[in-house]
Design a protein around this motif. Structure first.
Motif, PDB file in Angstrom:
ATOM      1  N   HIS A 147      -9.701  70.553 -48.710  1.00 24.16           N
ATOM      2  CA  HIS A 147      -8.349  70.269 -49.195  1.00 24.16           C
ATOM      3  C   HIS A 147      -8.346  69.041 -50.104  1.00 24.16           C
ATOM      4  O   HIS A 147      -7.617  68.993 -51.103  1.00 24.16           O
ATOM      5  N   LEU A 148      -9.156  68.064 -49.775  1.00 20.34           N
ATOM      6  CA  LEU A 148      -9.227  66.849 -50.584  1.00 20.34           C
ATOM      7  C   LEU A 148      -9.786  67.156 -51.972  1.00 20.34           C
ATOM      8  O   LEU A 148      -9.299  66.618 -52.979  1.00 20.34           O
ATOM      9  N   GLN A 149     -10.761  68.020 -52.057  1.00 21.53           N
ATOM     10  CA  GLN A 149     -11.324  68.414 -53.344  1.00 21.53           C
ATOM     11  C   GLN A 149     -10.281  69.138 -54.191  1.00 21.53           C
ATOM     12  O   GLN A 149     -10.208  68.953 -55.415  1.00 21.53           O
ATOM     13  N   GLU A 150      -9.469  69.963 -53.558  1.00 19.28           N
ATOM     14  CA  GLU A 150      -8.406  70.670 -54.276  1.00 19.28           C
ATOM     15  C   GLU A 150      -7.390  69.686 -54.861  1.00 19.28           C
ATOM     16  O   GLU A 150      -6.919  69.861 -55.988  1.00 19.28           O
ATOM     17  N   ILE A 151      -7.074  68.652 -54.091  1.00 13.29           N
ATOM     18  CA  ILE A 151      -6.121  67.649 -54.569  1.00 13.29           C
ATOM     19  C   ILE A 151      -6.718  66.843 -55.714  1.00 13.29           C
ATOM     20  O   ILE A 151      -6.041  66.555 -56.711  1.00 13.29           O
ATOM     21  N   MET A 211       1.166  66.679 -53.043  1.00 16.59           N
ATOM     22  CA  MET A 211      -0.249  66.403 -53.270  1.00 16.59           C
ATOM     23  C   MET A 211      -0.618  64.964 -52.917  1.00 16.59           C
ATOM     24  O   MET A 211      -1.638  64.720 -52.254  1.00 16.59           O
ATOM     25  N   LEU A 212       0.200  64.009 -53.332  1.00 18.45           N
ATOM     26  CA  LEU A 212      -0.141  62.606 -53.092  1.00 18.45           C
ATOM     27  C   LEU A 212       0.029  62.216 -51.624  1.00 18.45           C
ATOM     28  O   LEU A 212      -0.771  61.448 -51.084  1.00 18.45           O
ATOM     29  N   TYR A 213       1.056  62.757 -50.965  1.00 14.39           N
ATOM     30  CA  TYR A 213       1.210  62.476 -49.535  1.00 14.39           C
ATOM     31  C   TYR A 213       0.164  63.222 -48.719  1.00 14.39           C
ATOM     32  O   TYR A 213      -0.353  62.705 -47.717  1.00 14.39           O
ATOM     33  N   ARG A 214      -0.179  64.428 -49.127  1.00 13.29           N
ATOM     34  CA  ARG A 214      -1.210  65.179 -48.405  1.00 13.29           C
ATOM     35  C   ARG A 214      -2.550  64.465 -48.501  1.00 13.29           C
ATOM     36  O   ARG A 214      -3.313  64.414 -47.531  1.00 13.29           O
ATOM     37  N   LYS A 215      -2.830  63.905 -49.682  1.00 14.24           N
ATOM     38  CA  LYS A 215      -4.082  63.172 -49.855  1.00 14.24           C
ATOM     39  C   LYS A 215      -4.145  61.988 -48.910  1.00 14.24           C
ATOM     40  O   LYS A 215      -5.186  61.739 -48.274  1.00 14.24           O
ATOM     41  N   ARG A 216      -3.036  61.246 -48.789  1.00 10.93           N
ATOM     42  CA  ARG A 216      -3.013  60.105 -47.865  1.00 10.93           C
ATOM     43  C   ARG A 216      -3.302  60.546 -46.437  1.00 10.93           C
ATOM     44  O   ARG A 216      -4.087  59.928 -45.721  1.00 10.93           O
TER      45      ARG A 216
END
Length: 268
Positions: free
Chosen positions: A10-14, A252-257
């Motif tokens: 998921h991090l790579q997708e973001i 995307m930015l909150y999911r990354k956090r």
């Protein structure tokens, strides 16, 4: 708890999404030009409305004001759609599976985009006179959407630092290549250093930049929305695109956090 491989995927997708966001299409640049002309055409009462709105939005960082959402109602919604029981506080939400966050975020985005589309069409019906109503409503919708996305990922929009993060999400949506890179760096620093305070004066100035950048970004879309009746189509299109972009950025930015924090927990 999610496994490391899934979180890394998921991090790579973001990260790939972030790279895609760093381009600015030619038509987007052109879209910002008409408002230089529009300023000269806009009646004084609308310009006064805009000036008041900028001041009102500026207070959001300090107090949240009328833009703060109903925390308990949002928590109940998360409880109803999550596989995790006993979610008593916003911090508890941060422990729910990432897949639950993804589903909740997508549902919220679809709802807010539909609302913005209808709202843009209704205010576009009246042309330039209802344009004064449309701008504060759509910005309020953007703010509330980002706060709800924050809660879905376990972050409290009542916290002043989260309100700053939300402003940065708004800025990211409308920034150019250099601006996007700078904002990503700021957010990375904010997350890693856990700063307790920020310069509120500069952040309030940031609100003004957000507002006027959005106004310019909508460009020719809002210019055509000034035409009665025909403005329905352009209003619906412009508002739909705006909230879709804002919601996607926030997700995307909150999911990354949250992913980074979950990965850190696995390392403990």
């Amino acid at each position: 708890m999610e496994n490391r491989e899934l979180l890394q995927q998921h991090l790579q997708e973001i990260n790939a999404w972030e790279n895609d966001q760093k381009g600015l299409w030619f038509w987007e640049k052109l879209g910002r030009i008409p408002f230089k002309i529009l300023d000269k055409m806009t009646p004084a009462f609308i310009q006064n409305k805009i000036a008041l709105l900028v001041d009102e939005l500026g207070s959001y960082i300090q107090s949240g004001g009328k833009y703060l959402i109903n925390e308990q109602a949002m928590l109940q919604r998360i409880r109803n759609h999550s596989s995790t029981e006993h979610l008593l506080t916003i911090s508890d939400v941060g422990q729910i599976p990432l897949e639950d966050m993804i589903v909740l975020s997508e549902q919220l985005q679809n709802e807010r985009v539909k609302f913005a589309t209808v709202q843009g069409a209704s205010t576009g019906f009246g042309g330039i006179f209802t344009l004064a109503i449309d701008i504060p409503v759509i910005l309020g919708t953007a703010l509330k959407t980002l706060q709800e996305i924050a809660m879905i990922h376990g972050y409290d929009p009542n916290d002043k630092m989260e309100r700053i993060f939300i402003v940065k999400c708004l800025q990211f949506t409308s920034a150019d290549i250099v601006g996007k890179e700078a904002i990503l760096q700021e957010l990375s620093t904010m997350n890693s250093s856990n700063k307790a305070s920020e310069n509120m004066i500069s952040q309030l100035q940031g609100w003004q930049e957000v507002f006027y950048t959005y106004r310019d970004q909508l460009g020719w879309k809002k210019l055509f929305q000034m035409i009665p009746i025909a403005g329905m189509v352009f209003g619906a299109y412009a508002n739909k695109g705006m909230i879709q972009d804002v919601a996607e950025t926030g997700i995307m930015l909150y999911r990354k956090r949250r992913i980074v924090e979950k990965l850190n927990e696995l390392d403990l």
